[in-house]
Design an enzyme around this catalytic site. Sequence first.
Site, PDB file in Angstrom:
ATOM      1  N   LYS A  72       1.088  -1.333   0.153  1.00 36.00           N
ATOM      2  CA  LYS A  72       0.477   0.218   0.083  1.00 36.00           C
ATOM      3  C   LYS A  72       0.526   1.654  -0.094  1.00 36.00           C
ATOM      4  O   LYS A  72       0.589   2.354  -0.456  1.00 36.00           O
ATOM      5  CB  LYS A  72      -0.912   0.035   1.540  1.00 36.00           C
ATOM      6  CG  LYS A  72      -0.252   0.294   2.674  1.00 36.00           C
ATOM      7  CD  LYS A  72      -1.200   0.544   3.908  1.00 36.00           C
ATOM      8  CE  LYS A  72      -0.792   0.335   4.828  1.00 36.00           C
ATOM      9  NZ  LYS A  72      -1.528   0.701   5.846  1.00 36.00           N
ATOM     10  N   ASP A  73       2.659   0.994   0.402  1.00 38.08           N
ATOM     11  CA  ASP A  73       3.269   2.360  -0.232  1.00 38.08           C
ATOM     12  C   ASP A  73       3.593   2.542  -0.969  1.00 38.08           C
ATOM     13  O   ASP A  73       4.211   4.246  -0.744  1.00 38.08           O
ATOM     14  CB  ASP A  73       4.256   2.019   1.598  1.00 38.08           C
ATOM     15  CG  ASP A  73       3.478   2.393   2.610  1.00 38.08           C
ATOM     16  OD1 ASP A  73       2.429   2.771   3.321  1.00 38.08           O
ATOM     17  OD2 ASP A  73       4.120   1.800   3.583  1.00 38.08           O
ATOM     18  N   ARG A 120      -7.801   9.353   4.232  1.00 36.78           N
ATOM     19  CA  ARG A 120      -8.588   8.043   3.772  1.00 36.78           C
ATOM     20  C   ARG A 120      -9.304   7.936   5.103  1.00 36.78           C
ATOM     21  O   ARG A 120     -10.817   8.258   5.590  1.00 36.78           O
ATOM     22  CB  ARG A 120      -8.504   6.957   3.682  1.00 36.78           C
ATOM     23  CG  ARG A 120      -9.553   6.033   3.300  1.00 36.78           C
ATOM     24  CD  ARG A 120      -8.870   4.541   2.693  1.00 36.78           C
ATOM     25  NE  ARG A 120      -7.633   4.334   3.601  1.00 36.78           N
ATOM     26  CZ  ARG A 120      -7.736   3.685   4.740  1.00 36.78           C
ATOM     27  NH1 ARG A 120      -9.224   2.534   5.056  1.00 36.78           N
ATOM     28  NH2 ARG A 120      -6.530   3.116   5.559  1.00 36.78           N
ATOM     29  N   ARG A 121      -8.733   7.604   6.547  1.00 41.35           N
ATOM     30  CA  ARG A 121      -8.964   7.172   7.649  1.00 41.35           C
ATOM     31  C   ARG A 121      -9.888   9.046   8.043  1.00 41.35           C
ATOM     32  O   ARG A 121     -10.775   8.022   8.985  1.00 41.35           O
ATOM     33  CB  ARG A 121      -8.075   6.482   8.896  1.00 41.35           C
ATOM     34  CG  ARG A 121      -7.503   5.650   7.860  1.00 41.35           C
ATOM     35  CD  ARG A 121      -6.305   4.756   8.917  1.00 41.35           C
ATOM     36  NE  ARG A 121      -6.032   3.407   8.317  1.00 41.35           N
ATOM     37  CZ  ARG A 121      -5.009   3.044   8.987  1.00 41.35           C
ATOM     38  NH1 ARG A 121      -3.969   3.854   9.193  1.00 41.35           N
ATOM     39  NH2 ARG A 121      -4.856   1.382   8.632  1.00 41.35           N
ATOM     40  N   ARG A 138       1.731  10.605  13.886  1.00 38.31           N
ATOM     41  CA  ARG A 138       3.114   9.707  13.375  1.00 38.31           C
ATOM     42  C   ARG A 138       3.470   9.188  14.457  1.00 38.31           C
ATOM     43  O   ARG A 138       3.100   9.051  15.271  1.00 38.31           O
ATOM     44  CB  ARG A 138       4.007  10.865  12.550  1.00 38.31           C
ATOM     45  CG  ARG A 138       3.596  12.150  11.707  1.00 38.31           C
ATOM     46  CD  ARG A 138       3.404  10.773  10.221  1.00 38.31           C
ATOM     47  NE  ARG A 138       4.654   9.682   9.625  1.00 38.31           N
ATOM     48  CZ  ARG A 138       5.842  10.440   9.591  1.00 38.31           C
ATOM     49  NH1 ARG A 138       6.060  11.977   9.295  1.00 38.31           N
ATOM     50  NH2 ARG A 138       6.700   9.880   8.941  1.00 38.31           N
ATOM     51  N   ARG A 144       2.394   4.985  18.573  1.00 39.52           N
ATOM     52  CA  ARG A 144       0.558   4.983  18.843  1.00 39.52           C
ATOM     53  C   ARG A 144      -0.168   4.331  19.787  1.00 39.52           C
ATOM     54  O   ARG A 144      -0.645   5.202  19.983  1.00 39.52           O
ATOM     55  CB  ARG A 144       0.361   4.877  17.358  1.00 39.52           C
ATOM     56  CG  ARG A 144       0.739   5.450  15.979  1.00 39.52           C
ATOM     57  CD  ARG A 144       0.780   5.192  14.240  1.00 39.52           C
ATOM     58  NE  ARG A 144       1.170   5.650  13.466  1.00 39.52           N
ATOM     59  CZ  ARG A 144       1.103   5.604  12.466  1.00 39.52           C
ATOM     60  NH1 ARG A 144      -0.344   6.340  11.898  1.00 39.52           N
ATOM     61  NH2 ARG A 144       1.269   6.514  11.476  1.00 39.52           N
ATOM     62  N   CYS A 232      -0.408   7.750  -3.082  1.00 41.03           N
ATOM     63  CA  CYS A 232      -0.733   6.476  -2.104  1.00 41.03           C
ATOM     64  C   CYS A 232      -1.975   6.867  -0.925  1.00 41.03           C
ATOM     65  O   CYS A 232      -2.088   6.773   0.261  1.00 41.03           O
ATOM     66  CB  CYS A 232      -0.090   6.216  -1.659  1.00 41.03           C
ATOM     67  SG  CYS A 232       1.709   6.097  -1.393  1.00 41.03           S
TER      68      CYS A 232
END
Length: 298
Positions: A72-73, A120-121, A138, A144, A232
Amino acid sequence: MSLRIGTRGSALALAQAGTIADALGGELVVITSEGDTSTASLASLGGTGVFAKALRDALLAGEIDAVVHSFKDLPTTPTPGLSIAAVPRRADARDALCARDGRTLETLPAHARVGTGSPRRRAQVAERRPDLELVDIRGNVDTRLGRLDADDAERRLDAVILAVAGLERVGRADAITERIDIDVWPTAPAQGALAVETRTGDEKLVSRLDHRATRLTATAERGVLAELEAGCAAPVGAHSFIEDGMLFLTARVYAPDGSGHLTSSHATVLQKDAAEDLAARVAADLLADGAAELAPLG
């Protein structure tokens, strides 16, 4: 000499690359990228592709023989001289909510603080729960998750959103309080999949790890991004799967503030170029419906 496999140095990257190294009998070589050293937001750095550049540079220079990426990256534009030689079997593609007190997205209290670095989130949370406060974050998985119990009230969060696959790969699935239904919450194209990249001509070094179904579904999802000419880090979710000899694809483009979205779904029989053709049809629908006006795609 054993295969030299390049990876970022985070716990997640090392866990991902470690599974590939074990399967191939290779050794890991840690490469540091700008994305690993900068504290700037992901969007300002140019999206998640920033993590791939240093790895690809080392591969092209012959310092390593293969690179393991979170698929995905990767930017959708191919890099001359390099090839995605293997896409191993995909892990869980869903997003996970990790919340204090075992909460789900629906049961978080009003004005709860939710951390994510993904446009997106952010859009998905804003659409589902516009009463929540979104915090740009980040850091690695433990950093996190650590903000859920931070002593400093300014840093403390009520929940964070991460990928199920990443949490499982680093042994932190216990932190998940909700696995969000992918049918109503499509995730980043190719989320949960790895991409093993080599110099063009060296594909046989790793090709035995390729999983055809995963490659097809990930290619379809990423094809939507390519057709939209989207980065992306654009607010785009996609979900593809194979059933009864058919390839299915749904993609959704979100308004960044959560005020709306556009969705397109199509299916096709499994045949040559099925993933690319399906992605083109889905993207054409989205663009015709106004996706480029709804969200920043570049």
